[in-house]
Design a protein around this motif. Structure first.
Motif, short mmCIF file in Angstrom:
data_model
loop_
_atom_site.label_atom_id
_atom_site.label_comp_id
_atom_site.label_asym_id
_atom_site.label_seq_id
_atom_site.Cartn_x
_atom_site.Cartn_y
_atom_site.Cartn_z
N LEU A 38 0.83 -1.21 0.00
CA LEU A 38 0.00 0.00 0.00
C LEU A 38 0.87 1.26 0.00
CD1 LEU A 38 -2.81 1.35 0.25
CD2 LEU A 38 -2.47 1.26 2.73
N ALA A 39 1.93 1.25 0.80
CA ALA A 39 2.82 2.42 0.85
C ALA A 39 3.53 2.62 -0.49
CB ALA A 39 3.84 2.25 1.98
N VAL A 40 3.96 1.53 -1.13
CA VAL A 40 4.59 1.66 -2.44
C VAL A 40 3.59 2.20 -3.45
CG1 VAL A 40 5.58 0.34 -4.36
CG2 VAL A 40 6.36 -0.08 -2.03
N TRP A 41 2.35 1.70 -3.40
CA TRP A 41 1.31 2.18 -4.32
C TRP A 41 1.04 3.67 -4.09
CZ3 TRP A 41 -3.71 4.03 -3.61
CH2 TRP A 41 -4.46 4.16 -4.78
N LEU A 42 0.96 4.07 -2.81
CA LEU A 42 0.76 5.50 -2.52
C LEU A 42 1.94 6.34 -3.01
CD1 LEU A 42 -0.80 5.49 1.05
CD2 LEU A 42 -1.86 6.30 -1.05
N GLY A 43 3.14 5.78 -2.88
CA GLY A 43 4.33 6.49 -3.36
C GLY A 43 4.32 6.72 -4.85
N THR A 44 3.64 5.86 -5.59
CA THR A 44 3.55 6.07 -7.04
C THR A 44 2.43 7.00 -7.41
OG1 THR A 44 2.13 4.14 -7.35
CG2 THR A 44 4.50 3.78 -7.51
N ARG A 45 1.50 7.27 -6.50
CA ARG A 45 0.33 8.09 -6.81
C ARG A 45 0.41 9.52 -6.29
NH1 ARG A 45 -1.27 5.29 -10.82
NH2 ARG A 45 -2.00 3.23 -10.32
N VAL A 46 0.98 9.71 -5.11
CA VAL A 46 1.00 11.06 -4.51
C VAL A 46 2.30 11.77 -4.85
CG1 VAL A 46 -0.51 10.39 -2.62
CG2 VAL A 46 1.95 10.24 -2.33
N HIS A 47 2.28 13.06 -4.80
CA HIS A 47 3.48 13.83 -5.09
C HIS A 47 4.16 14.34 -3.82
CE1 HIS A 47 2.74 13.73 -9.35
NE2 HIS A 47 1.49 14.10 -9.14
N HIS A 48 3.38 14.54 -2.77
CA HIS A 48 3.95 15.02 -1.52
C HIS A 48 4.45 13.83 -0.70
CE1 HIS A 48 4.62 17.63 1.86
NE2 HIS A 48 3.91 16.81 2.63
N GLY A 49 5.72 13.79 -0.41
CA GLY A 49 6.29 12.71 0.38
C GLY A 49 6.50 11.42 -0.40
N ARG A 50 6.70 11.53 -1.70
CA ARG A 50 6.85 10.35 -2.55
C ARG A 50 8.02 9.48 -2.11
NH1 ARG A 50 6.60 10.80 -8.86
NH2 ARG A 50 4.46 10.39 -8.34
N GLU A 51 9.15 10.09 -1.81
CA GLU A 51 10.34 9.32 -1.42
C GLU A 51 10.11 8.59 -0.12
OE1 GLU A 51 10.44 12.60 -2.06
OE2 GLU A 51 11.35 12.64 -4.04
N VAL A 52 9.40 9.22 0.80
CA VAL A 52 9.13 8.60 2.10
C VAL A 52 8.23 7.39 1.92
CG1 VAL A 52 8.09 8.96 4.37
CG2 VAL A 52 9.44 10.77 3.33
N TRP A 53 7.16 7.53 1.15
CA TRP A 53 6.24 6.41 0.92
C TRP A 53 6.95 5.25 0.23
CZ3 TRP A 53 2.11 5.77 3.54
CH2 TRP A 53 1.32 6.85 3.93
N LEU A 54 7.72 5.55 -0.81
CA LEU A 54 8.42 4.49 -1.53
C LEU A 54 9.46 3.80 -0.66
CD1 LEU A 54 8.88 6.09 -5.05
CD2 LEU A 54 7.35 4.22 -4.42
#
Length: 72
Positions: A38-54
């Motif tokens: 889920l965090a990886v998926w969010l990292g591909t979708r959101v622009h704010h905090g992308r590196e953190v999510w991925l």
């Protein structure tokens, strides 16, 4: 395809099924894996905090898989 590659893929498939069964039957690891994906998926979708999510998602997926490996 040569017989050597067929044996290789058969072994890989058996290992994948074995690891998948172990992950699905262990709820904490299954939950960690789902949250990591889920965090990886969010990292591909959101622009704010992308590196953190991925980063967090990738680490969670790696931890979920490596915790499940047998010791010794």
């Amino acid at each position: 395809m040569s017989r050597r590659w067929q044996v290789f893929w058969l072994v890989e498939l058996a290992l994948l099924f074995g690891l998948g069964f172990e992950i699905v039957t262990n709820p904490p690891i299954f939950l960690t894996l789902l949250l990591g994906l889920l965090a990886v998926w969010l990292g591909t979708r959101v622009h704010h905090g992308r590196e953190v999510w991925l980063t967090a998602g990738t680490i969670a997926v790696i931890v979920a898989v490596f915790i499940n490996l047998p010791c010794g």
